[in-house]
Scaffold this active site. Structure first.
Site, PDB file in Angstrom:
ATOM      1  N   HIS A  25       0.829  -1.203   0.000  1.00  0.00           N
ATOM      2  CA  HIS A  25       0.000   0.000   0.000  1.00  0.00           C
ATOM      3  C   HIS A  25       0.866   1.257   0.000  1.00  0.00           C
ATOM      4  CE1 HIS A  25      -2.768  -2.782   2.580  1.00  0.00           C
ATOM      5  NE2 HIS A  25      -2.675  -3.187   1.338  1.00  0.00           N
ATOM      6  N   CYS A  75      -0.219  -1.295 -19.477  1.00  0.00           N
ATOM      7  CA  CYS A  75      -0.164  -0.565 -18.222  1.00  0.00           C
ATOM      8  C   CYS A  75       0.779  -1.286 -17.271  1.00  0.00           C
ATOM      9  CB  CYS A  75      -1.565  -0.470 -17.609  1.00  0.00           C
ATOM     10  SG  CYS A  75      -1.587   0.237 -15.968  1.00  0.00           S
TER      11      CYS A  75
END
Length: 748
Positions: A366, A679
């Site tokens: 994260h 991506c």
């Protein structure tokens, strides 16, 4: 008998406390300490070994061994019995030291007449400081009570070390900490370079009174602190509005169970009985538990280490009154240094930070995702930096190389500044290209999009020259909260994103959680291989309420504008069909409710598993667009976990077999006339980006800072000529295309 031992232990600790308070230098203190420990334990020898550096232990004081060996005898980490204690963090107790595996005879110490050996680590919450040893001439093994007592003494020595009681100076031979330049080799989690001053995320609690004068008083302080801790944890659980029962509640209940553990309290009370203060008793148990759990093979038990650390730190702050806000002023150009950090805390600092350095973390964590969104360099796995760094220390972070320089020498700092100046000059050149298309000299144009996940990202859309957002990571709004976001909250966020895009397309990827992205209120799944487990669209199709709620929020956010929705981690066509069907149902529902509908809805899929390169043609025909998720596709293609530093760098995107896979995907999309994008990290690397364009991928999505360098290279070369070069190299049987491509670029 036990009372007498407790009394002896308290007497020894009081002596140590007096030594700490008395004037004198570090060497004098250690000489006194070894004398008192040997006297108290009835041994002929007591020695203190401290780390000279991360790999070397040095005999710094002794009672009973030859004085001339002090500051001369050194051992490598793991060498001899002393080195074994330091490496493992566990005691060694033997009545016949020479017969022990790994024993090393050190003749300069004169220890050959002392076969009995007991060594315990001097450590502080995972930080290894040294080894405390007692030895006897009679062949005996020390009792459990003696071992435990020596560990308590070692705990006090660790606190005395933290307080600077043994701090070296220019005039003696003791190790000096927090003074010299240090370099840490970590792992790149976000590229870039930054110079600044250290800002510790959680300044360590300093225990000024490791020895307790009265066990009853310290026990009462501990119980009072525990009551306050439990009240805070109970209130936190009660206040967590998370929508009833579920995995998230199980996580919090486990946390609360730790706080109410009777065995945890009992072990701390035993530490107090032997003479430690309440806070020192907490820290001793924290260090012992950390040593036990770090040895565990069960990943669930290892994860619980974070819970125990967090609770212990909360309790220590209650007992000492030292909050996370110490009153210190954040320095200019702050570089955050921490063991680990959650996304919410990192977002709270925001763009004030110039960089982040962590001891733990992962490239897909994260914190790494948020650091990329904030466009600040991040280095992870910088071991022991929280032990070495002080607030305000000068620090250099090289996110490109994964290197950190703490208190750098002038020559290192000057070279680093030169590198930063060159990067800044290059970025200013790229700014002139912002409004120009990424068109090669052959006339081929490539669309360059940016990745995003936070509102903070969106100002980069205009400044970078991106033509849109090729990937908006919607999971970040879930990761930074301690409860499931409400539909209205999400709709407002998505609406603001579209407003800031000012008509440019935004590809919203639905919730991609699982694997390395576990929500704070979601119970981690004990999976042997979470990257291939219950994650992304698999979670969405099993927890359809959350998927439906998110789709409703996206539809309502569009408000008469086009909407692009992308489903992640599709591994089978039926998953896409199910997700597509749910979206169509929600569109019909919103229309019945009279809500303003999007003017156009485009639905796409992330192609992240090799299986979808072989999917039926119908899959490609159903998609309005397809986006290759390069990070996941590469790790599954090469069977190389991208969180594993030992293997992830061994496999190259420009390997001929991976290029062949990309060719096949391009051909499948061209056959179905569906737009294709790439991506991932590789899209932002100029050489790789140019290669993708030559293969026929006409849309690339990357971090904003990469758009300038990629566009700069594309505009200088012929994509058609590079395509012919790649065809020729593959025809010649080359297994990797990097060398011919880079040599061709050098000629251009």
């Amino acid at each position: 008998m036990q009372d007498r031992k407790d009394s002896d232990s308290r007497k020894l600790l009081r002596r140590l406390k007096d030594i700490l308070a008395a004037p004198g230098d570090g060497q004098h203190r250690m000489d006194q300490i070894t004398h008192h420990i040997a006297d108290s334990m009835g041994t002929q020898v007591c020695s203190i070994y401290l780390f000279r550096d991360a790999e070397t232990l040095e005999l710094c004081a002794t009672e009973g061994l030859r004085p001339e060996a002090v500051h001369k005898t050194r051992l490598r980490l793991g060498e001899g019995l002393v080195g074994r204690v330091a490496r493992t963090g566990r005691f060694v107790n033997t009545g016949d030291a020479p017969s022990e595996p790994g024993f090393r005879f050190m003749p300069e110490t004169g220890e050959e007449v002392f076969p009995s050996f007991l060594g315990v680590p001097i450590q502080r919450v995972g930080e290894k400081l040294g080894v405390l040893v007692v030895q006897c001439s009679d062949a005996r093994q020390f009792s459990e009570d003696e071992i435990y007592g020596l560990e308590v003494v070692a705990m006090v020595l660790a606190e005395m070390t933290e307080l600077g009681a043994f701090q070296g100076s220019q005039s003696d031979c003791l190790p000096q900490s927090h003074r010299f330049p240090l370099m840490f080799r970590g792992t790149t989690a976000q590229e870039g370079a930054a110079e600044g001053r250290v800002w510790l995320h959680e300044p360590r609690v300093v225990i000024a009174n490791p020895v307790g004068d009265d066990p009853d008083t310290e026990r009462a302080r501990l119980h009072e602190g525990m009551d306050r801790l439990r009240q805070r944890v109970d209130s936190m659980v009660a206040a967590a509005d998370m929508g009833g029962e579920g995995d998230h509640m199980a996580v919090l209940e486990t946390y609360r169970m730790f706080a109410h553990s009777r065995s945890w309290l009992k072990r701390m009370e035993e530490n107090i009985q032997l003479g430690l203060s309440a806070e020192a008793a907490v820290e001793k148990e924290q260090s012992a538990a950390r040593a036990r759990l770090e040895m565990a093979t069960d990943p669930y038990l290892r994860d619980r280490l974070h819970d125990l650390d967090d609770l212990s730190n909360r309790l220590l702050r209650i007992l000492t009154g030292q909050g996370t806000d110490t009153g210190a002023q954040m320095p200019d150009q702050p570089i955050l240094v921490a063991r680990n950090i959650g996304p919410a805390d990192l977002l709270e600092y925001g763009r004030r930070l110039k960089g982040v350095v962590l001891e733990e973390g992962s490239v897909g964590s994260h914190a790494a995702i948020v650091a990329r969104a904030l466009a600040i360099p991040l280095v992870i796995h910088a071991e022991r930096i929280t032990s070495e760094a002080l607030n305000g220390d000068p620090i250099l972070v090289d996110g490109d190389q994964g290197v950190v320089h703490l208190r750098p020498e002038d020559a290192v700092a000057a070279a680093f500044r030169d590198k930063m100046a060159m990067q800044a000059e290059a970025q200013s050149r790229y700014a002139d290209l912002r409004t120009l298309p990424a068109t090669g000299t052959c006339g081929t144009t490539v669309q360059l999009y940016m990745n995003a996940g936070l509102m903070a990202d969106l100002p980069s859309l205009e400044g970078s020259g991106a033509e849109g957002v090729g990937l908006f990571r919607t999971e970040l709004q879930f990761l930074v909260r301690n409860h499931v976001p409400r539909r209205g909250e999400l709709a407002d966020i998505y609406r603001h994103v579209m407003d800031r895009a000012m008509g440019r397309p935004v590809m919203f990827r639905t919730l991609d959680i699982g694997s390395d992205k576990v929500l704070p209120y979601m119970k981690p799944q004990d999976e042997p291989n979470p990257a291939m487990g219950w994650r992304a669209i698999r979670v969405g199709l099993d927890k359809r309420g959350v998927l439906r709620m998110q789709l409703q929020a996206l539809i309502r956010a569009a408000q008469g504008r086009p909407l692009h929705v992308m489903f992640p981690f599709i591994a089978d066509m039926t998953e896409y069909e199910d997700a597509y069907r749910i979206l169509m149902q929600e569109l019909a529902r919103e229309r019945r409710l009279g809500h303003q509908m999007p003017t156009d809805v485009r639905v796409g899929a992330m192609l992240e598993t090799p299986s979808m390169a072989f999917a039926p043609r119908k899959f490609f025909e159903m998609c309005d667009f397809v986006s290759i998720g390069g990070n996941d596709l590469k790790q599954f293609f090469f069977a190389a976990d991208r969180e594993n530093e030992r293997v992830r760098r061994r496999y190259d995107t420009m390997n001929a077999s991976f290029v062949a896979l990309l060719r096949q995907i391009v051909a499948r999309c061209e056959e179905a006339r569906v737009p294709l994008s790439f991506c991932g990290e590789d899209a932002g690397r100029p050489v790789e980006a140019l290669t993708f364009a030559a293969l026929g991928i006409r849309r690339l999505s990357m971090r904003p800072a990469s758009i300038g360098p990629v566009k700069h290279l594309i505009r200088r070369v012929s994509i058609a000529d590079l395509r012919r070069l790649i065809d020729e190299a593959e025809g010649n049987g080359l297994t990797n295309l990097r060398r011919p491509v880079t040599e061709w670029l050098a000629r251009q």
